[in-house]
Design a protein around this motif. Structure first.
Motif, PDB file in Angstrom:
ATOM      1  N   GLY A  18      -1.277   5.946   3.920  1.00 45.79           N
ATOM      2  CA  GLY A  18      -1.334   4.934   2.877  1.00 45.79           C
ATOM      3  C   GLY A  18      -2.468   5.193   1.913  1.00 45.79           C
ATOM      4  N   LYS A  65      -7.792   6.210   1.000  1.00 44.23           N
ATOM      5  CA  LYS A  65      -6.513   6.808   1.383  1.00 44.23           C
ATOM      6  C   LYS A  65      -6.660   7.655   2.640  1.00 44.23           C
ATOM      7  N   THR A  88      -0.187  -4.728   0.659  1.00 41.44           N
ATOM      8  CA  THR A  88       1.117  -4.426   1.235  1.00 41.44           C
ATOM      9  C   THR A  88       0.933  -3.930   2.660  1.00 41.44           C
ATOM     10  N   TYR A  94       8.303  -4.899   6.031  1.00 40.66           N
ATOM     11  CA  TYR A  94       7.172  -4.789   5.128  1.00 40.66           C
ATOM     12  C   TYR A  94       6.954  -6.108   4.413  1.00 40.66           C
ATOM     13  N   TYR A 114       8.263   2.734   3.951  1.00 39.48           N
ATOM     14  CA  TYR A 114       7.040   2.671   3.149  1.00 39.48           C
ATOM     15  C   TYR A 114       7.194   1.538   2.145  1.00 39.48           C
ATOM     16  N   SER A 115       6.077   0.925   1.819  1.00 39.67           N
ATOM     17  CA  SER A 115       6.074  -0.181   0.873  1.00 39.67           C
ATOM     18  C   SER A 115       4.973   0.031  -0.153  1.00 39.67           C
ATOM     19  N   TYR A 116       5.106  -0.639  -1.298  1.00 46.35           N
ATOM     20  CA  TYR A 116       4.111  -0.526  -2.351  1.00 46.35           C
ATOM     21  C   TYR A 116       3.902  -1.880  -3.000  1.00 46.35           C
ATOM     22  N   GLN A 158       1.611  -3.434  -6.607  1.00 40.82           N
ATOM     23  CA  GLN A 158       0.700  -3.207  -7.727  1.00 40.82           C
ATOM     24  C   GLN A 158       0.413  -4.551  -8.377  1.00 40.82           C
ATOM     25  N   LYS A 199      -3.318  -0.624  -7.103  1.00 39.02           N
ATOM     26  CA  LYS A 199      -2.060  -0.028  -6.647  1.00 39.02           C
ATOM     27  C   LYS A 199      -2.186   0.335  -5.165  1.00 39.02           C
ATOM     28  N   THR A 200      -1.253  -0.133  -4.337  1.00 39.86           N
ATOM     29  CA  THR A 200      -1.341   0.100  -2.896  1.00 39.86           C
ATOM     30  C   THR A 200      -0.024   0.638  -2.349  1.00 39.86           C
ATOM     31  N   ARG A 201      -0.146   1.358  -1.235  1.00 41.40           N
ATOM     32  CA  ARG A 201       1.038   1.888  -0.547  1.00 41.40           C
ATOM     33  C   ARG A 201       0.737   1.955   0.945  1.00 41.40           C
ATOM     34  N   GLU A 248       2.679   3.227   4.796  1.00 39.51           N
ATOM     35  CA  GLU A 248       3.832   3.902   5.397  1.00 39.51           C
ATOM     36  C   GLU A 248       3.668   3.997   6.908  1.00 39.51           C
TER      37      GLU A 248
END
Length: 408
Positions: A42, A63, A131, A142, A193-195, A197, A220-222, A224
């Motif tokens: 992520g 990250k 997220t 998610y 995976y999710s995101y 912003q 901005k995030t992600r 997984e």
């Protein structure tokens, strides 16, 4: 000791991008058991320019690439993110961490800012986006959301936007428009995976803050998580990364990572031209990934493509790299990499591009160039097509990075 969910984890496996050196991966001996493992990855960004000409890559980064370590975490606190010389987000804090507790196992990525401003056109205060992707009781899920303490467009407060619905589009006079609370997720047979912003700024008209035609994602995030598997695919790709005086001035552009592969589909991430202040001008960048995890075979391929780079009088033509890894159920495995550079010029003089791995070229008074910089470990390979070092400026730029591996 954190509760387990019935699956034995291997020792930590992680990827850490190092400016000027191929990314490294810590492959630590773990249990000989073939028990399934989870993969976590992520990131959280303060800002990320998504198109057009801008003055930096992603900023205020937290990250990690694919890891089997449920305690993996990264933070970046109290910083200002700038775009085109403007302080867009202030007092930014980012956090990305994996977890394994009674709620399940997964990844949460969070980014907060005291305020986000585009001059007098837009003011967002108390901004938070987050997220989470997780695996629990055999199911993937998610969540993602963004909240604001205050929203002002021009001189007008808009309290109805404090807790906006997903993907809320709002016109901003003098800028163009914004999208608040951009969220989503993609579930595959291998994981999810999710995101999220907080806000995406679309500069569709000429203004003094952001170049026209540029899109900027702020906070901005992600996150997984892979489903338990006997083998994971790992690696990453990015176009450029720059450091000056031991300070990362532009983090990984068009970054891609993975734990679960892509179910055999090619995923492409692109960014427009970049001007890294006092360091380099970078042409268009895009990366790709393609791979899958399965009972018979797991494989992954990453590629990185850069239209060109200029550092002072040094001009480099199109630059590309690729890295691949695979493993079959009968324990056969392999890795490979490649890189190409179209041309090298200083003023009107051209230089030949050396062939082979880890070759260097010193151009007196200009730069030291390292070509096809390769690092190998068992079932893992990383390549930087080019590393540019400018000793007088204490500057280092990594161009066209790709890495791939398989973990079981």
């Amino acid at each position: 000791m954190r509760p387990r969910i019935g699956y034995k984890k291997l020792a930590a496996v992680g990827v850490a991008a190092v400016v000027g050196v191929a990314s490294t991966i810590a492959l630590t001996s773990g249990s000989a058991s073939a028990s399934p493992v989870f993969g976590y990855s992520g990131y959280s960004y303060g800002t990320d320019v998504q198109s057009g000409l801008a003055n930096s890559g992603p900023q205020v980064i937290s990250k990690f690439g694919c890891t089997t370590d449920a305690n993996k975490a990264d933070k970046n606190d109290i910083a200002t993110a700038n775009v085109n010389g403007q302080a867009i987000a202030r007092s930014v804090k980012t956090d990305t961490h994996a977890f394994n507790n009674k709620s399940g196992t997964g990844v949460t990525s969070t980014a907060v800012a005291a305020d986000v401003r585009v001059g007098s056109l837009l003011t967002l205060t108390g901004v938070k986006t987050t997220t989470t992707s997780k695996y629990s009781k055999g199911q993937l899920s998610y969540t993602g959301s963004t909240t604001f303490a205050g929203v002002r467009i021009g001189a007008i407060s808009v309290p109805s936007l404090l807790n906006p619905k997903p993907n809320t589009k709002v016109a901003v006079p003098g800028l163009g428009y914004i999208v608040l609370n951009r969220v989503g997720g993609v579930k595959t047979a291998s994981g999810i995976y999710s995101y999220a912003q907080a806000v995406v700024l679309h500069a569709t008209v000429k203004n003094q803050y952001i170049p026209q035609g540029v899109d900027v994602a702020v906070l901005k995030t992600r996150a997984e998580i892979s489903k338990p598997a006997t083998a994971l695919v790992i690696g990453d790709a990015y176009g450029t990364k720059a450091m000056a005086d031991k300070l990362v001035v532009s983090d990984a552009t068009s970054l891609q990572t993975t734990c679960q592969g892509t179910e055999g589909k090619t995923v492409r991430v692109a960014v427009g031209e970049l001007n890294i202040p006092k360091v380099a001008y970078v042409g268009g960048v895009y990366t790709t990934k393609n791979g899958a995890i399965g009972e018979g075979k797991s494989y992954i391929n990453f590629t990185s493509h850069v239209a060109g780079v200029k550092v002072g009088n040094l001009s480099i033509g199109a630059i590309e790299s690729s890295a691949s890894a695979w493993k079959t159920k009968d324990n056969k495995a392999g890795v490979s990499s490649s890189s190409t550079i179209a041309s090298i010029k200083v003023g009107g003089k051209s230089y030949a591009v050396p062939t082979g791995e880890n070759k260097t070229l010193v151009i007196p008074g200009v730069a030291k160039l390292t070509f096809n910089q390769v690092m190998r470990q068992k079932r893992y390979i990383a390549v930087n097509a080019l590393v540019v070092e400018v000793p007088g400026l204490n500057t280092k730029v990594v161009v066209a990075h790709s890495a791939a591996g398989v973990v079981s």
